[in-house]
Design a protein around this motif. Structure first.
Motif, PDB file in Angstrom:
ATOM      1  N   PRO A 298       1.096  -0.820  -0.003  1.00 40.51           N
ATOM      2  CA  PRO A 298       0.367  -0.079   0.580  1.00 40.51           C
ATOM      3  C   PRO A 298       0.930   1.225   0.080  1.00 40.51           C
ATOM      4  O   PRO A 298       2.078   1.241  -0.055  1.00 40.51           O
ATOM      5  CB  PRO A 298      -0.800   0.015   1.095  1.00 40.51           C
ATOM      6  N   THR A 299       0.397   2.160  -0.494  1.00 40.88           N
ATOM      7  CA  THR A 299       0.660   3.510  -0.451  1.00 40.88           C
ATOM      8  C   THR A 299       1.466   4.144   0.668  1.00 40.88           C
ATOM      9  O   THR A 299       2.501   4.541   1.351  1.00 40.88           O
ATOM     10  CB  THR A 299       0.665   4.766  -1.404  1.00 40.88           C
ATOM     11  N   ILE A 300       0.594   4.244   1.852  1.00 46.88           N
ATOM     12  CA  ILE A 300       0.781   4.642   2.861  1.00 46.88           C
ATOM     13  C   ILE A 300      -0.061   4.309   4.101  1.00 46.88           C
ATOM     14  O   ILE A 300      -1.582   3.211   3.980  1.00 46.88           O
ATOM     15  CB  ILE A 300      -0.094   5.923   3.021  1.00 46.88           C
ATOM     16  N   ILE A 301       0.444   3.599   4.934  1.00 44.01           N
ATOM     17  CA  ILE A 301      -0.211   2.879   6.403  1.00 44.01           C
ATOM     18  C   ILE A 301       0.102   3.484   7.391  1.00 44.01           C
ATOM     19  O   ILE A 301       0.914   3.911   7.650  1.00 44.01           O
ATOM     20  CB  ILE A 301       0.600   1.386   6.768  1.00 44.01           C
ATOM     21  N   ALA A 302      -1.652   3.632   8.159  1.00 43.52           N
ATOM     22  CA  ALA A 302      -1.770   4.141   8.989  1.00 43.52           C
ATOM     23  C   ALA A 302      -1.890   2.621  10.230  1.00 43.52           C
ATOM     24  O   ALA A 302      -2.602   2.099  10.582  1.00 43.52           O
ATOM     25  CB  ALA A 302      -2.626   5.127   9.406  1.00 43.52           C
ATOM     26  N   ILE A 303      -1.338   3.015  11.778  1.00 39.94           N
ATOM     27  CA  ILE A 303      -1.286   1.544  12.560  1.00 39.94           C
ATOM     28  C   ILE A 303      -1.351   2.735  13.664  1.00 39.94           C
ATOM     29  O   ILE A 303      -1.120   3.396  14.089  1.00 39.94           O
ATOM     30  CB  ILE A 303       0.788   1.715  12.476  1.00 39.94           C
ATOM     31  N   GLN A 304      -2.046   1.671  14.374  1.00 43.33           N
ATOM     32  CA  GLN A 304      -2.644   2.144  16.294  1.00 43.33           C
ATOM     33  C   GLN A 304      -2.167   0.332  16.613  1.00 43.33           C
ATOM     34  O   GLN A 304      -2.410  -0.547  16.848  1.00 43.33           O
ATOM     35  CB  GLN A 304      -4.366   1.960  16.136  1.00 43.33           C
ATOM     36  N   GLU A 305      -2.351   1.218  17.552  1.00 43.78           N
ATOM     37  CA  GLU A 305      -1.566   0.421  19.288  1.00 43.78           C
ATOM     38  C   GLU A 305      -0.379  -0.220  18.933  1.00 43.78           C
ATOM     39  O   GLU A 305      -0.138  -1.466  19.258  1.00 43.78           O
ATOM     40  CB  GLU A 305      -2.858  -0.753  19.618  1.00 43.78           C
ATOM     41  N   THR A 306       0.341   0.486  18.782  1.00 47.63           N
ATOM     42  CA  THR A 306       2.128  -0.010  18.678  1.00 47.63           C
ATOM     43  C   THR A 306       2.461  -0.848  19.118  1.00 47.63           C
ATOM     44  O   THR A 306       3.601  -1.551  19.910  1.00 47.63           O
ATOM     45  CB  THR A 306       2.878   1.248  17.682  1.00 47.63           C
ATOM     46  N   LYS A 307       1.607  -0.200  20.832  1.00 44.61           N
ATOM     47  CA  LYS A 307       2.378  -0.744  21.818  1.00 44.61           C
ATOM     48  C   LYS A 307       4.319  -0.415  22.582  1.00 44.61           C
ATOM     49  O   LYS A 307       4.569  -1.565  23.588  1.00 44.61           O
ATOM     50  CB  LYS A 307       2.019  -1.701  22.090  1.00 44.61           C
ATOM     51  N   VAL A 308       4.686   0.319  21.597  1.00 44.48           N
ATOM     52  CA  VAL A 308       6.937   0.679  22.335  1.00 44.48           C
ATOM     53  C   VAL A 308       7.271   2.132  22.018  1.00 44.48           C
ATOM     54  O   VAL A 308       6.836   2.799  21.358  1.00 44.48           O
ATOM     55  CB  VAL A 308       7.231  -0.404  20.534  1.00 44.48           C
ATOM     56  N   ALA A 309       8.221   2.410  22.731  1.00 46.28           N
ATOM     57  CA  ALA A 309       8.383   3.038  23.528  1.00 46.28           C
ATOM     58  C   ALA A 309       8.839   4.479  21.698  1.00 46.28           C
ATOM     59  O   ALA A 309       9.859   2.860  21.144  1.00 46.28           O
ATOM     60  CB  ALA A 309       9.363   3.512  23.584  1.00 46.28           C
ATOM     61  N   ASP A 310       9.299   5.165  21.124  1.00 46.28           N
ATOM     62  CA  ASP A 310       9.693   5.360  19.353  1.00 46.28           C
ATOM     63  C   ASP A 310      10.987   4.681  19.590  1.00 46.28           C
ATOM     64  O   ASP A 310      11.481   3.912  18.842  1.00 46.28           O
ATOM     65  CB  ASP A 310       9.674   6.974  19.160  1.00 46.28           C
ATOM     66  N   SER A 311      11.613   4.598  21.081  1.00 44.28           N
ATOM     67  CA  SER A 311      13.234   4.144  20.710  1.00 44.28           C
ATOM     68  C   SER A 311      13.249   2.364  20.448  1.00 44.28           C
ATOM     69  O   SER A 311      14.090   1.874  19.430  1.00 44.28           O
ATOM     70  CB  SER A 311      13.771   4.578  21.861  1.00 44.28           C
ATOM     71  N   GLU A 312      11.519   2.309  20.398  1.00 48.91           N
ATOM     72  CA  GLU A 312      11.808   0.413  20.114  1.00 48.91           C
ATOM     73  C   GLU A 312      11.076   0.227  18.954  1.00 48.91           C
ATOM     74  O   GLU A 312      11.133  -0.566  18.489  1.00 48.91           O
ATOM     75  CB  GLU A 312      11.276  -0.461  21.227  1.00 48.91           C
ATOM     76  N   PHE A 313      10.875   1.669  18.277  1.00 50.01           N
ATOM     77  CA  PHE A 313      10.200   0.523  16.706  1.00 50.01           C
ATOM     78  C   PHE A 313      10.749   0.339  15.817  1.00 50.01           C
ATOM     79  O   PHE A 313      12.030   0.722  15.493  1.00 50.01           O
ATOM     80  CB  PHE A 313       9.278   2.673  16.396  1.00 50.01           C
ATOM     81  N   PRO A 314      10.415  -1.261  15.048  1.00 50.71           N
ATOM     82  CA  PRO A 314      10.940  -1.342  14.105  1.00 50.71           C
ATOM     83  C   PRO A 314      10.861  -0.563  12.981  1.00 50.71           C
ATOM     84  O   PRO A 314      10.306  -0.999  11.945  1.00 50.71           O
ATOM     85  CB  PRO A 314      10.603  -2.767  13.975  1.00 50.71           C
ATOM     86  N   GLU A 315      11.711   0.096  12.734  1.00 50.66           N
ATOM     87  CA  GLU A 315      11.796   1.719  11.618  1.00 50.66           C
ATOM     88  C   GLU A 315      12.633   0.381  10.313  1.00 50.66           C
ATOM     89  O   GLU A 315      12.322   1.004   9.415  1.00 50.66           O
ATOM     90  CB  GLU A 315      12.041   2.794  11.771  1.00 50.66           C
ATOM     91  N   GLU A 316      13.431  -0.282  10.906  1.00 47.33           N
ATOM     92  CA  GLU A 316      13.950  -0.756   9.368  1.00 47.33           C
ATOM     93  C   GLU A 316      13.280  -1.733   8.404  1.00 47.33           C
ATOM     94  O   GLU A 316      13.070  -1.731   8.000  1.00 47.33           O
ATOM     95  CB  GLU A 316      15.391  -2.668  10.095  1.00 47.33           C
ATOM     96  N   VAL A 317      11.859  -2.428   9.233  1.00 50.74           N
ATOM     97  CA  VAL A 317      11.114  -3.418   8.562  1.00 50.74           C
ATOM     98  C   VAL A 317      10.471  -1.775   7.219  1.00 50.74           C
ATOM     99  O   VAL A 317      10.379  -2.597   6.026  1.00 50.74           O
ATOM    100  CB  VAL A 317       9.807  -4.146   9.674  1.00 50.74           C
ATOM    101  N   PHE A 318      10.158  -1.110   7.938  1.00 49.45           N
ATOM    102  CA  PHE A 318       9.549  -0.367   7.190  1.00 49.45           C
ATOM    103  C   PHE A 318      10.512   0.509   5.905  1.00 49.45           C
ATOM    104  O   PHE A 318      10.606   1.063   4.948  1.00 49.45           O
ATOM    105  CB  PHE A 318       8.766   0.922   7.620  1.00 49.45           C
ATOM    106  N   LYS A 319      11.492   0.952   6.533  1.00 44.81           N
ATOM    107  CA  LYS A 319      12.673   1.242   5.705  1.00 44.81           C
ATOM    108  C   LYS A 319      13.017   0.241   4.516  1.00 44.81           C
ATOM    109  O   LYS A 319      13.808   0.588   2.926  1.00 44.81           O
ATOM    110  CB  LYS A 319      14.223   1.455   6.207  1.00 44.81           C
ATOM    111  N   SER A 320      13.444  -0.866   5.062  1.00 50.42           N
ATOM    112  CA  SER A 320      14.031  -1.771   3.949  1.00 50.42           C
ATOM    113  C   SER A 320      12.372  -2.414   2.587  1.00 50.42           C
ATOM    114  O   SER A 320      12.796  -2.510   1.507  1.00 50.42           O
ATOM    115  CB  SER A 320      14.264  -3.238   4.268  1.00 50.42           C
ATOM    116  N   ALA A 321      11.238  -1.791   3.216  1.00 49.24           N
ATOM    117  CA  ALA A 321      10.627  -1.600   1.901  1.00 49.24           C
ATOM    118  C   ALA A 321      10.234  -0.444   1.171  1.00 49.24           C
ATOM    119  O   ALA A 321       8.974  -0.699   0.945  1.00 49.24           O
ATOM    120  CB  ALA A 321       9.088  -2.268   2.959  1.00 49.24           C
TER     121      ALA A 321
END
Length: 256
Positions: A29-52
């Motif tokens: 999808p072009t844009i994904i809005a996610i709720q209830e991540t339940k993580v602090a920003d320092s713990e966010f798994p951003e590499e998953v999205f970066k690699s995609a």
DNA sequence: ATGGTAGGAATCCTA
């Protein structure tokens, strides 16, 4: 140009990481809005999205709440936690590809008449006021997320049984209508005026197997987007998986 | 059948 926007309450981004990863690889999808991540920003798994090839912004906290938006297009501006005074991380706004997108995880509300219930109703008023104050109705604006409200009888599996329960009470439905009354349109209902369809099914009592659900995740659009909208649908496939979120992703398609 | 399940935390809270 075609743009697909997905909203999905994942109920813990860490618990849902493999399912989420496969989903975005397959569907892109072009844009994904996610709720209830339940993580602090320092713990966010951003590499998953970066690699995609997504760029993302996220606003989270340990254990509860937490929202994120990722986009394949540049994020031109963003605002985390639009109510600065609110310690619960429930809102994030971005401007990307000419759209203003506000992703909200509305409070659950617990039970009628308690503190959390009034917090929910107040939260709806604050969102409404924010949209009005910032003139978002006149932009290409999308308000989406987990609203924790089923607006009408056809949005729940059993209106009689659920009468007076959380997510299906008149005060909550009036609060939701308050958002429609300022000019927003329920995108799912624009394409499916009468369909009884759900975005959430309780983990308990085999609710999904019996299709005992509620339509509580929504995409609301401003007037200028109505003529751009192409489709809106719920993808129930990921809800069938082992280790699924209790919510299904809701898709909106636009053509510009 | 007024229970049931799931996630994250910590031995309960939130949904």
């Amino acid at each position: 140009m075609k743009i697909n926007i997905v909203t999905w309450n994942v109920n813990s981004i860490r618990a849902r990481l493999e399912i989420l990863k496969s989903y975005i690889m397959e569907k892109s999808p072009t844009i994904i809005a996610i709720q209830e991540t339940k993580v602090a920003d320092s713990e966010f798994p951003e590499e998953v999205f970066k690699s995609a090839n997504y760029r993302g912004v996220y606003s989270g906290q340990k254990s509860y709440n937490g929202v994120a938006i990722v986009s394949k297009f540049p994020i031109e501006g963003f605002e985390k936690n639009i109510f600065e005074e609110d310690s619960e991380k429930r809102t994030i706004l971005i401007k990307s590809t000419g759209l203003t997108i506000l992703n909200c995880y509305f409070p659950h509300g617990d039970v009628r008449g308690e503190e959390k219930f009034f917090y929910k109703l107040e939260f709806y008023q604050r969102i409404r006021n924010y949209i009005l104050k910032n003139g978002l109705i006149n932009e290409r604006f999308i308000l989406l997320g987990d609203f924790n409200v089923a607006p009408e009888e056809k949005d729940v599996w059993d209106p009689l049984l659920l009468s007076g329960t959380i997510g299906f009470m008149k005060e909550e439905q009036d609060a939701f209508k308050g958002l429609l009354n300022i000019g927003l349109t329920d995108l799912f209902r624009m394409f499916h005026p009468d369909e009884r369809a759900f975005t959430w099914w309780d983990y308990r009592a085999g609710a999904f197997r019996k299709n005992e659900g509620m339509r509580i995740d929504h995409i609301l659009i401003s007037p200028s987007l109505k003529e751009k909208a192409q489709a809106c649908y719920i993808d129930t496939e990921p809800r069938k998986l082992k280790g699924a979120s209790d919510h299904a992703p809701l898709w909106g398609e636009f053509s510009f």
